[in-house]
Scaffold this motif. Structure first.
Motif, PDB file in Angstrom:
ATOM      1  N   UNK A  24     -18.004 -22.771  17.935  1.00  0.00           N
ATOM      2  CA  UNK A  24     -18.593 -23.912  17.235  1.00  0.00           C
ATOM      3  C   UNK A  24     -19.700 -24.594  18.023  1.00  0.00           C
ATOM      4  N   UNK A  25     -19.605 -24.586  19.347  1.00  0.00           N
ATOM      5  CA  UNK A  25     -20.639 -25.217  20.165  1.00  0.00           C
ATOM      6  C   UNK A  25     -21.938 -24.430  20.099  1.00  0.00           C
ATOM      7  N   UNK A  26     -21.836 -23.102  20.107  1.00  0.00           N
ATOM      8  CA  UNK A  26     -23.034 -22.275  19.981  1.00  0.00           C
ATOM      9  C   UNK A  26     -23.673 -22.419  18.604  1.00  0.00           C
ATOM     10  N   UNK A  27     -22.849 -22.487  17.576  1.00  0.00           N
ATOM     11  CA  UNK A  27     -23.360 -22.671  16.221  1.00  0.00           C
ATOM     12  C   UNK A  27     -24.019 -24.037  16.079  1.00  0.00           C
TER      13      UNK A  27
ATOM     14  N   UNK B 119     -27.886 -24.783  15.138  1.00  0.00           N
ATOM     15  CA  UNK B 119     -28.272 -25.659  14.032  1.00  0.00           C
ATOM     16  C   UNK B 119     -29.198 -26.767  14.517  1.00  0.00           C
ATOM     17  N   UNK B 120     -28.894 -27.346  15.667  1.00  0.00           N
ATOM     18  CA  UNK B 120     -29.744 -28.400  16.225  1.00  0.00           C
ATOM     19  C   UNK B 120     -31.137 -27.869  16.550  1.00  0.00           C
ATOM     20  N   UNK B 121     -31.220 -26.658  17.083  1.00  0.00           N
ATOM     21  CA  UNK B 121     -32.519 -26.061  17.397  1.00  0.00           C
ATOM     22  C   UNK B 121     -33.307 -25.787  16.126  1.00  0.00           C
ATOM     23  N   UNK B 122     -32.635 -25.288  15.095  1.00  0.00           N
ATOM     24  CA  UNK B 122     -33.319 -25.023  13.832  1.00  0.00           C
ATOM     25  C   UNK B 122     -33.832 -26.308  13.197  1.00  0.00           C
ATOM     26  N   UNK B 123     -33.032 -27.352  13.224  1.00  0.00           N
ATOM     27  CA  UNK B 123     -33.455 -28.636  12.664  1.00  0.00           C
ATOM     28  C   UNK B 123     -34.625 -29.202  13.451  1.00  0.00           C
TER      29      UNK B 123
ATOM     30  N   UNK C 247     -31.919 -19.998   7.336  1.00  0.00           N
ATOM     31  CA  UNK C 247     -31.189 -19.686   8.565  1.00  0.00           C
ATOM     32  C   UNK C 247     -30.238 -20.815   8.944  1.00  0.00           C
ATOM     33  N   UNK C 248     -30.621 -22.037   8.664  1.00  0.00           N
ATOM     34  CA  UNK C 248     -29.734 -23.165   8.909  1.00  0.00           C
ATOM     35  C   UNK C 248     -28.500 -23.084   8.006  1.00  0.00           C
TER      36      UNK C 248
END
Length: 68
Positions: free
Chosen positions: A31-34, A38-42, A60-61
C-alpha cells in the motif's frame, strides 16, 4: 542576505509525463508503494496542461487506485 536555491528540472514536461506513465506497478507492491505512485501521478497531473497526457495520467491513477 541569503539566497534560497530553487529546484530546476532538466527534463521536459513530456519526458516527466512519459516516465510517470511507463513506470510499472508490480503485483507485489504494498500500500505504501501504491500510495507513493498515486502521489507522483497526481503531482505530474497537476502540472500538465496537455489533455492527452492528463487523460493518460488519470487512467494510470485509476489503475493504481484499483490495485490497492
Amino acid at each position: 542576505m541569503t539566497s534560497i536555491p530553487t529546484l530546476t528540472c532538466c527534463h521536459s514536461d513530456e519526458r516527466v509525463t512519459d516516465h510517470s506513465i511507463t513506470l510499472p506497478l508490480t503485483v507485489e507492491a504494498d500500500l505504501f508503494e501504491i500510495a507513493a505512485r498515486c502521489a507522483a501521478l497526481v503531482s505530474v497531473l497537476i502540472e500538465t496542461d496537455d489533455s492527452a497526457s492528463r487523460t493518460a495520467l488519470c487512467e494510470h491513477l485509476l489503475r493504481a487506485a484499483k490495485a490497492a
